[in-house]
Design a protein around this motif. Sequence first.
Motif, PDB file in Angstrom:
ATOM      1  N   HIS A  27      -6.214   3.735 -10.531  1.00 39.07           N
ATOM      2  CA  HIS A  27      -6.386   2.537  -9.701  1.00 39.07           C
ATOM      3  C   HIS A  27      -5.799   2.738  -8.303  1.00 39.07           C
ATOM      4  O   HIS A  27      -6.365   2.276  -7.306  1.00 39.07           O
ATOM      5  CB  HIS A  27      -5.726   1.341 -10.378  1.00 39.07           C
ATOM      6  N   PHE A  47       1.529   2.581  -3.475  1.00 41.55           N
ATOM      7  CA  PHE A  47       0.411   3.336  -4.038  1.00 41.55           C
ATOM      8  C   PHE A  47       0.423   4.762  -3.463  1.00 41.55           C
ATOM      9  O   PHE A  47       0.242   5.743  -4.187  1.00 41.55           O
ATOM     10  CB  PHE A  47      -0.927   2.667  -3.702  1.00 41.55           C
ATOM     11  N   VAL A  56      -7.801   2.339  -4.805  1.00 42.60           N
ATOM     12  CA  VAL A  56      -7.396   1.422  -3.736  1.00 42.60           C
ATOM     13  C   VAL A  56      -7.292   2.162  -2.410  1.00 42.60           C
ATOM     14  O   VAL A  56      -7.785   1.713  -1.376  1.00 42.60           O
ATOM     15  CB  VAL A  56      -6.056   0.739  -4.085  1.00 42.60           C
ATOM     16  N   GLN A 103     -10.699   3.092  -1.098  1.00 37.78           N
ATOM     17  CA  GLN A 103     -11.397   1.942  -0.540  1.00 37.78           C
ATOM     18  C   GLN A 103     -10.868   1.604   0.849  1.00 37.78           C
ATOM     19  O   GLN A 103     -11.635   1.252   1.759  1.00 37.78           O
ATOM     20  CB  GLN A 103     -11.237   0.732  -1.465  1.00 37.78           C
ATOM     21  N   LEU A 104      -9.566   1.735   1.033  1.00 43.77           N
ATOM     22  CA  LEU A 104      -8.987   1.494   2.354  1.00 43.77           C
ATOM     23  C   LEU A 104      -9.480   2.533   3.367  1.00 43.77           C
ATOM     24  O   LEU A 104      -9.740   2.202   4.529  1.00 43.77           O
ATOM     25  CB  LEU A 104      -7.459   1.530   2.269  1.00 43.77           C
ATOM     26  N   ILE A 146       0.832  -1.206   0.000  1.00 43.62           N
ATOM     27  CA  ILE A 146       0.000   0.000   0.000  1.00 43.62           C
ATOM     28  C   ILE A 146       0.868   1.258   0.000  1.00 43.62           C
ATOM     29  O   ILE A 146       0.523   2.262  -0.611  1.00 43.62           O
ATOM     30  CB  ILE A 146      -0.937  -0.007   1.217  1.00 43.62           C
TER      31      ILE A 146
END
Length: 306
Positions: A78, A14, A82, A85-86, A11
């Motif tokens: 993307h 990202f 992500v 969403q986390l 993570i």
Amino acid sequence: MSDDRWAELQIKLFAALVAVVDEGSFTAAAKMLGYTQSGVSQQIAALERTVGEQLVVRRIGSRAPVCLTPAGERFLGHARAVLAQLDRAHAELARSRQQAGRHVAVAAIQSMAVRLVPTIRRAVEHQLGLRVSIVEERGEESLFAQLDAGRADVAFGVLPVPGRFVAAELGVDPYVAVLPARSRFARGGPVALAALRERPLLGSRLGAHEETVLSHLHAAGIDPARIERHDDNRLVQSLAASGSGIALVPALTVDRTDPAVRVAPLQPPLPPRRLAVLRRRDGELSAAAELLWDVAVSRGRRLLAA
């Protein structure tokens, strides 16, 4: 996943890409994330190796904002999805913890669940913002099992209780006679126990308090074995209304709005039930359960004294 390398994505990689784009440079991204500039550069390089594409155009010595390659532009969407969403997952779990911390599970015997608990529940939900769930139990053993298993934080029951529980007494619940409304028996006055020796009798099933009540009935010349007992208080009252017998029950079990029955005191009175709120002696209540306990004791005592 078709490419095992993607399973190794972290993570933080990202987050590094998004920070580099949003802050405009590796240096600014490093300051925002708390890394060194070379640390962020290494994270972007690791991300590119994993996905197998160049994502960022490096411009050594340029003050222009970081530029993404076409692959980088596509991957950025993307990455943001992500991370978003986390964030949603984190917020949902935080809300769940908060709601759990404001929830109290209550177990209660049938009569207290109907007559006392709703008023107490309304008070703590409206005044304190707690959420209270109620489990109605027909017997004391199942009530104790709810506390022992941790499925209930507090419970409403009848004294005495086993020593593993702490109890705060709320008040007494006297026994009464329930007769058909049309009955002429003992109209206008108390029902004498001695006059019930040959009459059909009804009752609810009793718990630990049972032996005390039965001994008083026996002393009045009433054979306790003649009492037709049922678990459902409504059924006992319905049978009494139909003329099937005179019910000898705790006052709290009676629906006094029922026009089909008449309620009368007993003479001499039977020992009343002693009602209490219970908790495990060896367990620590949550802050929410402590609040409910305090309200249950104060409000329950006022309700029973009224």
